[in-house]
Design an enzyme around this catalytic site. Structure first.
Site, PDB file in Angstrom:
ATOM      1  CD  GLU A  93       8.240 -11.382  -6.037  1.00 10.27           C
ATOM      2  OE1 GLU A  93       8.610 -12.348  -5.358  1.00 10.27           O
ATOM      3  OE2 GLU A  93       7.671 -11.486  -7.134  1.00 10.27           O
ATOM      4  CB  THR A 144       2.554  -6.907 -11.181  1.00  8.96           C
ATOM      5  OG1 THR A 144       3.707  -6.290 -10.625  1.00  8.96           O
ATOM      6  CG2 THR A 144       2.868  -7.456 -12.566  1.00  8.96           C
ATOM      7  CB  SER A 169      19.097  -4.622  -1.699  1.00 13.77           C
ATOM      8  OG  SER A 169      19.109  -5.013  -3.049  1.00 13.77           O
ATOM      9  CD  GLU A 170      18.140  -0.857   0.790  1.00 13.46           C
ATOM     10  OE1 GLU A 170      17.221  -1.417   0.151  1.00 13.46           O
ATOM     11  OE2 GLU A 170      18.929  -0.070   0.248  1.00 13.46           O
ATOM     12  CD  GLU A 194      -2.824  -1.173   2.410  1.00 14.57           C
ATOM     13  OE1 GLU A 194      -2.812  -0.199   3.202  1.00 14.57           O
ATOM     14  OE2 GLU A 194      -3.589  -2.140   2.515  1.00 14.57           O
TER      15      GLU A 194
HETATM   16  C1  LIG Z   1       7.198  -2.407 -10.885  1.00 15.17           C
HETATM   17  C2  LIG Z   1       6.735  -2.820  -9.527  1.00 15.17           C
HETATM   18  C3  LIG Z   1       5.888  -3.907  -9.406  1.00 15.17           C
HETATM   19  C4  LIG Z   1       5.392  -4.283  -8.153  1.00 15.17           C
HETATM   20  N1  LIG Z   1       4.490  -5.296  -8.065  1.00 15.17           N
HETATM   21  C5  LIG Z   1       3.889  -5.544  -6.870  1.00 15.17           C
HETATM   22  C6  LIG Z   1       2.812  -6.474  -6.791  1.00 15.17           C
HETATM   23  O1  LIG Z   1       2.417  -7.099  -7.790  1.00 15.17           O
HETATM   24  N2  LIG Z   1       2.207  -6.651  -5.592  1.00 15.17           N
HETATM   25  C7  LIG Z   1       2.594  -6.003  -4.474  1.00 15.17           C
HETATM   26  O2  LIG Z   1       2.010  -6.212  -3.414  1.00 15.17           O
HETATM   27  N3  LIG Z   1       3.626  -5.102  -4.515  1.00 15.17           N
HETATM   28  C8  LIG Z   1       4.270  -4.855  -5.684  1.00 15.17           C
HETATM   29  N4  LIG Z   1       5.285  -3.939  -5.758  1.00 15.17           N
HETATM   30  C9  LIG Z   1       5.677  -3.227  -4.544  1.00 15.17           C
HETATM   31  C10 LIG Z   1       7.077  -3.565  -4.023  1.00 15.17           C
HETATM   32  O3  LIG Z   1       7.072  -4.835  -3.447  1.00 15.17           O
HETATM   33  C11 LIG Z   1       7.461  -2.445  -3.053  1.00 15.17           C
HETATM   34  O4  LIG Z   1       7.721  -1.295  -3.851  1.00 15.17           O
HETATM   35  C12 LIG Z   1       8.669  -2.787  -2.217  1.00 15.17           C
HETATM   36  O5  LIG Z   1       8.364  -3.810  -1.303  1.00 15.17           O
HETATM   37  C13 LIG Z   1       9.211  -1.576  -1.449  1.00 15.17           C
HETATM   38  O6  LIG Z   1       8.186  -0.874  -0.787  1.00 15.17           O
HETATM   39  P1  LIG Z   1       8.075   0.720  -0.983  1.00 15.17           P
HETATM   40  O7  LIG Z   1       8.102   0.976  -2.431  1.00 15.17           O
HETATM   41  O8  LIG Z   1       6.935   1.207  -0.200  1.00 15.17           O
HETATM   42  O9  LIG Z   1       9.423   1.280  -0.359  1.00 15.17           O
HETATM   43  P2  LIG Z   1       9.696   1.617   1.183  1.00 15.17           P
HETATM   44  O10 LIG Z   1       9.327   0.460   2.027  1.00 15.17           O
HETATM   45  O11 LIG Z   1       9.140   2.943   1.517  1.00 15.17           O
HETATM   46  O12 LIG Z   1      11.295   1.726   1.177  1.00 15.17           O
HETATM   47  C14 LIG Z   1      11.995   2.923   0.812  1.00 15.17           C
HETATM   48  C15 LIG Z   1      13.471   2.671   1.142  1.00 15.17           C
HETATM   49  O13 LIG Z   1      13.619   2.477   2.571  1.00 15.17           O
HETATM   50  C16 LIG Z   1      14.278   1.243   2.787  1.00 15.17           C
HETATM   51  N5  LIG Z   1      13.775   0.623   4.029  1.00 15.17           N
HETATM   52  C17 LIG Z   1      12.475   0.430   4.400  1.00 15.17           C
HETATM   53  N6  LIG Z   1      12.431  -0.198   5.583  1.00 15.17           N
HETATM   54  C18 LIG Z   1      13.718  -0.438   5.941  1.00 15.17           C
HETATM   55  C19 LIG Z   1      14.342  -1.061   7.067  1.00 15.17           C
HETATM   56  N7  LIG Z   1      13.641  -1.608   8.065  1.00 15.17           N
HETATM   57  N8  LIG Z   1      15.700  -1.115   7.125  1.00 15.17           N
HETATM   58  C20 LIG Z   1      16.441  -0.559   6.131  1.00 15.17           C
HETATM   59  N9  LIG Z   1      15.914   0.045   5.040  1.00 15.17           N
HETATM   60  C21 LIG Z   1      14.577   0.103   4.951  1.00 15.17           C
HETATM   61  C22 LIG Z   1      13.954   0.393   1.565  1.00 15.17           C
HETATM   62  O14 LIG Z   1      14.869  -0.665   1.418  1.00 15.17           O
HETATM   63  C23 LIG Z   1      14.038   1.435   0.475  1.00 15.17           C
HETATM   64  O15 LIG Z   1      15.374   1.633   0.115  1.00 15.17           O
HETATM   65  C24 LIG Z   1       5.812  -3.575  -6.997  1.00 15.17           C
HETATM   66  C25 LIG Z   1       6.689  -2.493  -7.113  1.00 15.17           C
HETATM   67  C26 LIG Z   1       7.131  -2.103  -8.363  1.00 15.17           C
HETATM   68  C27 LIG Z   1       8.034  -0.900  -8.457  1.00 15.17           C
END
Ligand SMILES: Cc1cc2nc3c(=O)[nH]c(=O)nc-3n(C[C@H](O)[C@H](O)[C@H](O)COP(=O)(O)OP(=O)(O)OC[C@H]3O[C@@H](n4cnc5c(N)ncnc54)[C@H](O)[C@@H]3O)c2cc1C
Length: 380
Positions: free
Chosen positions: A363, A158, A366-367, A127
């Protein structure tokens, strides 16, 4: 210990490579620019068994192993990572969740059309304010008679637009935290369920990504997937396997970027000789070849463990982390080896460079992979 592929697996790799070269390669940039999932591919993928790679034949699948799955994903990603991402998300997230946790009736009703390529699956965990911390989701489902009523918005899904159904995670008991989240199967066309804003992306553009919105969306109780309160726990298990798929996608993408750079290096002449004879270019190619092989072995190890029915949380996270990061390196070196021609859309290096970044984010970033690995390896 056996490290080689079987003859059947070599044959599988060759046949998927030939398919990708013939059916995907000519359209890669057209699909990238259209930014739409080419649905006409469903029937072609289905004919090769790629819409239900690891599901038993009883559910319309191909009954292949996790290692076979990696070979298929690798070969698709070597040519078009974005179309491959769709195959991986369909097989490894939405359809896999139904296969792993669905009732027999749910598998017959929902998995069979997915595995036979008549339908496409989406999977909704993320979300806007709950990404890495997915358990902080706001989307909620409330029981009302024989139905559940879902409200909320999922982000970055996706196949949010093109999918025929979605497996969506929603809070059913907020007091229980991540043990109060359940999964539901929602079909497109269900009143109260619609796709929202479609993202305009850097890469992986042929795999469409969008918001999905639930407004008083009513689903019958028999569309709850898995036990009540187990949706998040089950989603993590889906991701353990899904990450092996993203690792394989990264290996394939890296191989594609490497192959393109190697071919170019022996075609392009400067100072009267092929640039591939210069030591610094050779070193880049060699270092990438070694890293790709290492990533491939980590990925196959995780897949082989999955085939043995073993838990792969650690190995899948290691494979995903390493493969995605070395793929970024391979794609960047690919552009560098192409020089100015790596910066334009006439050569594949440019698209690999854009597509690859998703592999260190989707999915689990890296962090987050490092957190998962640390939890498994290090005390407290
Ligand atoms: C093209 C695409 C397709 C996708 N498809 C799907 C899908 O089909 N279904 C679905 O559910 N999701 C999907 N996603 C979502 C994807 O899984 C998330 O974007 C991802 O998990 C990261 O979440 P966020 O974007 O909110 O980043 P955030 O969680 O906000 O992270 C931002 C940064 O903070 C870092 N960070 C966050 N928490 C920590 C921590 N505890 N320690 C250190 N660093 C941290 C992260 O590593 C990142 O560098 C998709 C995303 C993209 C871009």
């Amino acid at each position: 210990m056996q490290l080689g592929l079987t003859e059947e697996q070599e044959l599988l790799r060759r046949s998927i490579r030939e398919f990708a070269e013939a059916e995907l390669r000519p359209h890669v940039m057209e699909w990238d620019e259209a930014q739409e999932y080419p649905r006409e591919l469903l029937a072609k993928f289905a004919a090769l068994g790629l819409m239900g790679i690891q599901f038993p034949e009883a559910y319309g699948g191909s009954g292949m192993s996790a290692v076979d799955y990696c070979l298929c994903i690798e070969e698709l990603a070597r040519v078009d990572p974005s179309v491959c991402l769709s195959v991986a998300a369909h097989n490894g997230l939405g359809a896999a969740h139904i296969f792993l946790f669905g009732s027999e009736a749910q598998k017959q009703r929902f998995l069979v059309p997915l595995a036979t390529g008549r339908q496409l699956a989406a999977w909704g965990l993320t979300e806007a304010s709950a990404g890495s911390d997915a358990a902080a989701m706001r989307t909620a489902a409330v029981r009302d008679g024989d139905d559940w009523v879902i409200n909320g918005t999922k982000q970055f899904i996706t196949h949010g637009h093109s999918g025929d159904l979605i497996v969506v995670m929603a809070v059913t008991n907020r007091a229980k935290g991540n043990r109060g989240i359940s999964a539901f199967i929602v079909e497109h066309g269900t009143p109260g369920f619609r796709a929202g804003k479609k993202e305009n992306k850097l890469g992986m553009r042929a795999s469409e990504t969008s918001e999905v919105i639930f407004e008083n969306c009513r689903v019958p109780a028999d569309q709850m997937l898995g036990a009540e309160g187990q949706g998040f726990i089950n989603a993590l298990q889906v991701l353990d396997a899904g990450r092996i798929g993203i690792a394989a996608l990264s290996v394939g993408l890296a191989q594609g970027a490497y192959d393109a750079a190697r071919d170019y290096a022996f075609m392009r002449k400067q100072f009267g000789q092929a640039i591939g004879t210069f030591q610094s270019i050779r070193a880049k190619l060699v270092d990438n070849a070694v890293r790709i092989e290492g990533a491939r072995l980590l990925t196959y190890r995780a897949a082989a463990m999955k085939d043995e029915g073993r838990r792969t949380t650690l190995e899948a996270a290691m494979a995903k982390l390493y493969s995605s990061e070395i793929a970024v390196r391979a794609a960047e070196d690919g552009v560098q080896i192409h020089g100015g021609y790596g910066f334009v859309k006439d050569y594949p290096a440019e698209k690999f460079f854009r597509d690859v970044k998703l592999t260190t984010i989707g999915e689990g970033t890296s962090e987050i992979q490092r957190l998962v690995i640390a939890r498994q390896l290090l005390a407290s």
